[in-house]
Design an enzyme around this catalytic site. Structure first.
Site, PDB file in Angstrom:
ATOM      1  N   GLU A   1       0.820  -1.221   0.000  1.00 24.76           N
ATOM      2  CA  GLU A   1       0.000   0.000   0.000  1.00 24.76           C
ATOM      3  C   GLU A   1       0.854   1.273   0.000  1.00 24.76           C
ATOM      4  O   GLU A   1       0.683   2.154   0.854  1.00 24.76           O
ATOM      5  CB  GLU A   1      -0.962   0.001   1.194  1.00 24.76           C
ATOM      6  CG  GLU A   1      -1.959  -1.128   1.122  1.00 24.76           C
ATOM      7  CD  GLU A   1      -3.094  -1.050   2.157  1.00 24.76           C
ATOM      8  OE1 GLU A   1      -3.023  -0.230   3.085  1.00 24.76           O
ATOM      9  OE2 GLU A   1      -4.043  -1.832   2.021  1.00 24.76           O
TER      10      GLU A   1
ATOM     11  N   GLU B   1      -5.284  -8.527  -0.243  1.00 28.11           N
ATOM     12  CA  GLU B   1      -6.005  -8.226   1.008  1.00 28.11           C
ATOM     13  C   GLU B   1      -7.458  -7.998   0.642  1.00 28.11           C
ATOM     14  O   GLU B   1      -7.760  -7.081  -0.137  1.00 28.11           O
ATOM     15  CB  GLU B   1      -5.454  -6.979   1.708  1.00 28.11           C
ATOM     16  CG  GLU B   1      -4.152  -7.193   2.430  1.00 28.11           C
ATOM     17  CD  GLU B   1      -3.716  -5.974   3.238  1.00 28.11           C
ATOM     18  OE1 GLU B   1      -4.569  -5.270   3.825  1.00 28.11           O
ATOM     19  OE2 GLU B   1      -2.497  -5.719   3.259  1.00 28.11           O
TER      20      GLU B   1
HETATM   21  O1  AHR Z   1      -5.128  -5.893   7.144  1.00 29.03           O
HETATM   22  C1  AHR Z   1      -5.034  -4.727   7.929  1.00 29.03           C
HETATM   23  C2  AHR Z   1      -4.330  -3.589   7.207  1.00 29.03           C
HETATM   24  O2  AHR Z   1      -5.148  -3.134   6.169  1.00 29.03           O
HETATM   25  C3  AHR Z   1      -3.022  -3.929   6.523  1.00 29.03           C
HETATM   26  O3  AHR Z   1      -1.937  -3.852   7.377  1.00 29.03           O
HETATM   27  C4  AHR Z   1      -2.927  -2.873   5.467  1.00 29.03           C
HETATM   28  O4  AHR Z   1      -2.170  -3.296   4.363  1.00 29.03           O
HETATM   29  C5  AHR Z   1      -4.360  -2.559   5.133  1.00 29.03           C
HETATM   30  O5  AHR Z   1      -4.598  -1.201   5.090  1.00 29.03           O
END
Ligand code: AHR
Length: 503
Positions: free
Chosen positions: A173, A292
């Site tokens: 990110e 994610e």
């Molecule tokens: O999964 C929780 C967080 O969400 C992670 O660390 C990040 O990559 C995302 O914003």
């Protein structure tokens, strides 16, 4: 009664399903590692300190690949802190989550856990505070057989054989202002390119994922993907997508349409990657890693994200999932499966405690959250080729989506065993649905080997330590098949799995 019809033909195939779409994620965050997968003092802990109750639930959940060590944690992580004798490892401040990191668990412990859980590791290199130099050293430590400084250090640490990690994420990110050392698309695209280049020189057999936008709502979304890939198109295999679904209006119909949004997100990112390819007249196709994704909106306040006083492994973002969340997770899985030609990896975030399908008490029990079930069933039964389905279904409308299909479905054919699996979500809030699925070219002599439904009368029903099976799939025996046509009645608001095999 609603009526829906699906027609598939064994020759009309979207793609082979990459089993890495059933991945998950372990971050050094909250109680995911400490108190989650690793808790040496726990009654079920094995010799490595791994909780065997969590290992058993992980095997039942069925992830194929597990991303590690972050997440936002990654962007301040020194991998060297987490290897070698435990009593020499430094304790550090984790700026991402305001926690104290003891480094008791690190690269080698994670690899041992993966081998025990029988999952593939997906590693990530820190491109926040660090860069290509540390990335190549970590890769040399992990994958080089021996005879060099870092590979011999691994052997000294007790790991004679290389770990052979194939899938690597280049940072996390990096567009986000919350990220330690956020970068512009140009800064990140350049460093991703150079990092990929040196990593491939260390090990020529890698799959590399560049960071896409941290969410579709980012102001730089789309231009970020284009610019990053314009720099590193030739050097990477994947672009990542992150998607966390919210139910802010507490309206199940609106909530369901996050699935349509996910479909648009996938198709948009694929188009952007193909535009970069077109500029180069290149036949190369960048694949998508949804590394994610999950429902996450209830445990999202500042105090869910960070606790005062730099605690060790505090409870962070421990979302309690309900029945409607499980339906949305099922719908998201259907969407990823139906985009199997581009989505070749995906990680439900995270595995345990931290927005996880598995919940534990530190020192106590472990149980399945509601979202565990659609994931476990899809992972267990979806193997082979995803068939291109012709779907007829009534629709529903919301403020943002005027024409959404009430039925969401995937049909997957395993050529090796002849198994055909149907995943079906009835999104009607009121009506039962008659579903007929015509399986063309798949043999008329088939039988229903398994049929199950996940349904509850209360959308807000949850599982807990006291009632761990309040929301759980139930087998059913009333699904029929006649001359290759499967017939079933789907309850309103239900997730359904039907597995047919040659008779
Ligand atoms: O999964 C929780 C967080 O969400 C992670 O660390 C990040 O990559 C995302 O914003």
């Amino acid at each position: 009664m609603l009526t829906s019809r699906i027609v598939v033909d064994r020759d009309f195939v979207i793609s082979e399903l990459d089993r890495r779409v059933f991945g998950t994620f372990v971050e050094h965050m909250g109680r995911c590692v400490y108190g989650g997968i690793y808790e040496p003092g726990h009654a079920t802990a094995n010799k490595d300190g791994f909780r065997q109750d969590v290992l058993e639930l992980t095997r039942e959940l069925g992830p194929t690949i597990v991303r590690y060590p972050g997440g936002n944690f990654l962007s301040g992580y020194n991998w060297e802190d987490g290897v070698g004798p435990k009593d020499k490892r430094p304790t550090r401040l984790d700026l991402a989550w305001g926690s104290t990191e003891t480094n008791e668990f690190g690269t080698n412990e994670f690899i041992t856990w993966c081998r025990t859980a029988k999952v593939e590791p997906m590693f990530a290199v820190n491109l926040g505070t660090r860069g290509p130099d540390e990335a190549r050293h970590l890769l040399e430590y992990c994958n080089h057989p021996g005879g060099t400084y870092y590979s011999d250090l691994r052997r000294e640490h007790g790991y004679e054989k290389p770990h052979g990690i194939k899938f690597w994420c280049l940072g996390n990110e990096m567009d986000g202002p919350w990220q330690i050392c956020q970068k512009t698309a140009q800064e990140y695209g350049r460093v991703a390119k150079e990092t990929a280049k040196v990593m491939r020189w260390v090990d020529g057999d890698l799959q590399l994922a560049a960071c896409g936008s941290s969410q579709r709502a980012m102001p730089t979304y789309a231009s970020w993907e284009y610019e990053v890939l314009d720099h590193c198109f030739n050097d990477v295999d994947f672009i990542s997508l992150h998607a966390y679904f919210r139910n802010d209006s507490n309206d199940v119909k609106e909530f369901f349409t996050v699935i349509e949004d996910l479909d648009s997100f996938i198709k948009e990112v694929a188009s952007i990657a193909d535009a970069v390819a077109a500029k180069r007249r290149s036949p190369k196709r960048i694949m998508l890693s949804l590394d994610e994704w999950n429902v996450w909106y209830k445990a999202h306040s500042p105090s869910d994200l960070r606790k005062p006083g730099w605690p060790k492994a505090p409870p962070l973002i421990e979302e309690i999932y309900n029945f409607e969340d499980a339906l949305v997770v099922g719908g998201a899985l259907i969407t990823m499966i139906n985009n199997a030609d581009r989505v070749k990896a995906a990680c439900i975030a995270q595995l345990v405690n931290v927005i996880g399908p598995i919940m534990t008490e530190t020192g106590g029990a472990a149980w399945r959250q509601t979202i565990f079930h659609p994931f476990a069933q899809a992972s267990r039964h979806a193997h082979g080729q995803v068939l291109r389905a012709k779907v007829q279904s009534e629709t529903f409308s919301t403020k943002t989506h005027p024409n959404a299909s009430l039925l969401l479905s995937s049909v997957i054919h395993d050529e090796a065993t002849g198994t055909v699996t149907i995943l079906a979500l009835n999104r009607s809030t009121t009506d039962e649905m008659q579903l007929d699925v015509e399986l063309r070219g798949l043999g008329e002599g088939r039988k229903v080997a398994l049929a199950s439904e996940l349904h509850h009368t209360d959308l807000k029903a949850i599982n807990s330590k006291a009632a761990p099976n309040a929301v759980a799939p139930k087998e059913r025996t009333d699904v029929s098949i006649d001359k290759g046509v499967v017939s079933a009645k789907l309850k309103p608001l239900s997730w359904n799995v039907i597995v047919t095999t040659p008779a």
